[in-house]
Write a protein that holds these residues in place. Sequence first.
Motif, PDB file in Angstrom:
ATOM      1  N   GLU A 130      37.990  41.302  36.924  1.00  0.00           N
ATOM      2  CA  GLU A 130      38.423  40.713  35.660  1.00  0.00           C
ATOM      3  C   GLU A 130      39.637  39.798  35.820  1.00  0.00           C
ATOM      4  O   GLU A 130      40.081  39.202  34.838  1.00  0.00           O
ATOM      5  N   ASP A 131      40.176  39.721  37.005  1.00  0.00           N
ATOM      6  CA  ASP A 131      41.371  38.898  37.168  1.00  0.00           C
ATOM      7  C   ASP A 131      41.038  37.433  36.911  1.00  0.00           C
ATOM      8  O   ASP A 131      40.015  36.935  37.361  1.00  0.00           O
ATOM      9  N   GLU A 132      41.916  36.751  36.208  1.00  0.00           N
ATOM     10  CA  GLU A 132      41.619  35.377  35.827  1.00  0.00           C
ATOM     11  C   GLU A 132      41.678  34.400  36.984  1.00  0.00           C
ATOM     12  O   GLU A 132      41.051  33.349  36.932  1.00  0.00           O
ATOM     13  N   LEU A 133      42.425  34.729  37.992  1.00  0.00           N
ATOM     14  CA  LEU A 133      42.579  33.784  39.097  1.00  0.00           C
ATOM     15  C   LEU A 133      41.874  34.237  40.377  1.00  0.00           C
ATOM     16  O   LEU A 133      41.414  33.429  41.158  1.00  0.00           O
ATOM     17  N   GLY A 134      41.817  35.543  40.592  1.00  0.00           N
ATOM     18  CA  GLY A 134      41.204  36.043  41.818  1.00  0.00           C
ATOM     19  C   GLY A 134      39.694  35.868  41.809  1.00  0.00           C
ATOM     20  O   GLY A 134      39.072  35.840  40.746  1.00  0.00           O
ATOM     21  N   ARG A 135      39.090  35.774  42.991  1.00  0.00           N
ATOM     22  CA  ARG A 135      37.656  35.514  43.060  1.00  0.00           C
ATOM     23  C   ARG A 135      36.878  36.676  43.674  1.00  0.00           C
ATOM     24  O   ARG A 135      35.763  36.506  44.161  1.00  0.00           O
ATOM     25  N   LEU A 136      37.487  37.871  43.653  1.00  0.00           N
ATOM     26  CA  LEU A 136      36.765  39.030  44.178  1.00  0.00           C
ATOM     27  C   LEU A 136      36.251  39.885  43.018  1.00  0.00           C
ATOM     28  O   LEU A 136      36.482  39.581  41.852  1.00  0.00           O
ATOM     29  N   ARG A 137      35.570  40.994  43.390  1.00  0.00           N
ATOM     30  CA  ARG A 137      34.931  41.785  42.341  1.00  0.00           C
ATOM     31  C   ARG A 137      35.225  43.272  42.440  1.00  0.00           C
ATOM     32  O   ARG A 137      34.325  44.107  42.306  1.00  0.00           O
ATOM     33  N   LEU A 138      36.488  43.626  42.656  1.00  0.00           N
ATOM     34  CA  LEU A 138      36.813  45.054  42.697  1.00  0.00           C
ATOM     35  C   LEU A 138      36.853  45.639  41.292  1.00  0.00           C
ATOM     36  O   LEU A 138      37.127  44.939  40.323  1.00  0.00           O
ATOM     37  N   THR A 139      36.592  46.949  41.217  1.00  0.00           N
ATOM     38  CA  THR A 139      36.690  47.650  39.932  1.00  0.00           C
ATOM     39  C   THR A 139      37.987  48.461  39.931  1.00  0.00           C
ATOM     40  O   THR A 139      38.663  48.556  40.962  1.00  0.00           O
ATOM     41  N   ASP A 140      38.282  49.080  38.792  1.00  0.00           N
ATOM     42  CA  ASP A 140      39.455  49.962  38.701  1.00  0.00           C
ATOM     43  C   ASP A 140      39.363  51.048  39.776  1.00  0.00           C
ATOM     44  O   ASP A 140      40.325  51.343  40.474  1.00  0.00           O
ATOM     45  N   GLU A 141      38.176  51.622  39.872  1.00  0.00           N
ATOM     46  CA  GLU A 141      37.952  52.694  40.849  1.00  0.00           C
ATOM     47  C   GLU A 141      38.168  52.176  42.273  1.00  0.00           C
ATOM     48  O   GLU A 141      38.748  52.852  43.118  1.00  0.00           O
TER      49      GLU A 141
END
Lengths: 335, 388
Positions: free
Chosen positions: A269-280
């Motif tokens: 959900e980060d507006e600038l980052g391009r990865l896809r990690l979740t909270d977990e």
Amino acid sequence: MSSCPNIRNTCIQSDLPAHLFLSQVRHESTGLPIIHHSGYVCELPTNHRFPMAKFPRVLHFLLQDQVITDRQVWVPEIASKDLLSGVHTEEYLSNFINGKIDEREQRRTGFPWSEGIVRRCRYETGGTVLAAEVALQRGLACSTAGGTHHAFPGYGSGFCLLNDLAVAAKYTLSNSSTRRKVLIVDLDVHQGDGTAFIFKEEPSVFTFSVHCGKNFPLRKQQSDLDISVEDGLEDKEYLSTVEQHLPWLLESFRPDLVLYDAGVDPHWEDELGRLRLTDEGLYQRDLYVMKTVVSKGVPVATVIGGGYSRDIDKLALRHSIVHRAATQVWRECGM
Amino acid sequence: MEDTEFDDILDDWFIESLKTYKDLHVYQLEHPTQVIEWTSGKTVCVAGYSLSKNEILELRLPLKLFADENKGLCAERDFKVAHGGFSDRPVRCLKHIPGTRCVVTNDGLSSNLQVWDLGGDDCDVIRRTGSVAGRRTVSERGSRVAARLSSPPQVLHGAQSSDVQLTELNSGRALYKLETDSADPLSSLHFVSDTVFLAGCCNGSVYIGDTRTSAAPQLSPPPASSGDSDLWWTDTSAGQHPSNCRVVRLSSSGRAVVSDLRSLGGAVCQAQLDVQARCCNLDDVSVSWAPTISDCISVSGFSGVVQIYNTCGWSTELQERQPLFQHRGHVVSSQQTDDSIPVFTTAHSWHPELPRTLLSAASDGSVHVWDWVDPEQSAADSPTSRTE
């Protein structure tokens, strides 16, 4: 206790003189040390992209969710010019403190200069230095700010004006009778280019950065170990990337202290980052890093690193993941 | 320029863009487009203009752009190709027929139009389904096209003022023909209501016709003091009643004249724009009214930037005006060598509903979608405390 007159621990609730208070703190504050200062924030122009309000909100959520109590909170002193000069040039520090940064340089930092911004950056840096100090004593400490890794000795960049990790590492090296080694683990989605540059020729500091290749800065520096990952990387692969490198780094470099930048901008959900990690995914990452380091008997100080979102509360909660993971580690390792 | 220098410039631009844009996404086409046409609130058509085979693509914009308050919730930040097809001719004009999945194109070399089906959920191929003959069989110029919601679908087209015709798409039947004395090459055609249209000529004159009537159209001459070599482009403020419709005319020398549709002879206001023309490929200049924010016009094609001007405050005297905002993304992100032609913008278009969102394309194949921050508005906002 610290030999540096600039750093002392204070309980925000007590007025006791420091020397009397210390023993009380040692006795009562057996919880995970959290480093925070209300001066971590300053005013910014309306709609400024930097989520300044997140710092106090991180503490707020940790207290509200009863992850910590306010007795665990340690308050840093402002970083002195002397302390900062271990990393930054005399000229830059003078210009920075006195408001002589030119228009173009200000633009590159993303911040308009103000006395407030100078003050908050110095508190933030003081906070990271205190976290390092306390970690060396207690084994683990977490700031509610920090991770300004794009700052170079002579200029700021990308919302970073002073390099707190570098100042803390440098302080740790110089404030010891024995030769110390510091490992900087930077998992912010942006390369820790400033830190890499600062310690390029310093064998006592090892800079390790995992970042997204396509993110800022495009002009990369050379850390001691750079892992550039592709867009869209998810939890499992990201974690295994960290797992591939951290253990052997600890084994071969044998640091006396780890400074951990737990940036949350790898989050999807980060507006600038391009990865896809979740909270977990972030939680497992932080847990893994801290457990691995602590179980080798190495102290670790954490900073919150980068995160960009217009929803401040959501962002602050995300940043508090590292503190929650640290609390878990503190408990599990009987600290 | 060295790679690291260029990277540094891009990094500087990135940090600056965080302040000057609310959103900015870039895409790279294999070949540049000269057309950008909205086919829905989230999709646009683009197409190549080389002399041989060209792709026609329907692109879906990054969903993140539309996430509004919860931008963070939407991770999708890339353009996606939704549908694609091939044209064996250049595409110089492309218009969507509202209410359909149909577009018409023109190759800029003749007056005939090609008709295409964009495909639906079950088919990702854009297919040619037919053609519409231009009124004159031989034409050296490409046709301009206008379309509005109608049932059955119709299209207004023509290369010059004497060739304008309204054609029913399915049957090919000519429903209306504009009769004019002279054959002035057109730079644009616009509907201002269901039946009233404006034909903007390259020489700056304007015809206003009504497809319901065979009566002679109104002709307005070019703006006063128009030079012989001046070329003009026109846009009308869309979606309003003809009685408060405004027309902007922009000349190749950068002069912009705003008039009321009902009194085109006079000028409500005008300005000398700072268009920084370094090269002027005449096909690529475009002027456009912002569809939802009042008084703003956008200009592209003179150089590598897209400029936005606020006409509010312009006077009837010709004065130099500076743009309210400039999108410099295409210039910054193109790595120029000394002997290469500077990049220039080839097309731009406002989002039909999102007030400050535009799409722009350039000669290097880049396509940008951007939501700009109004510098006047953010300056007017007073700083508020960000502390607890």
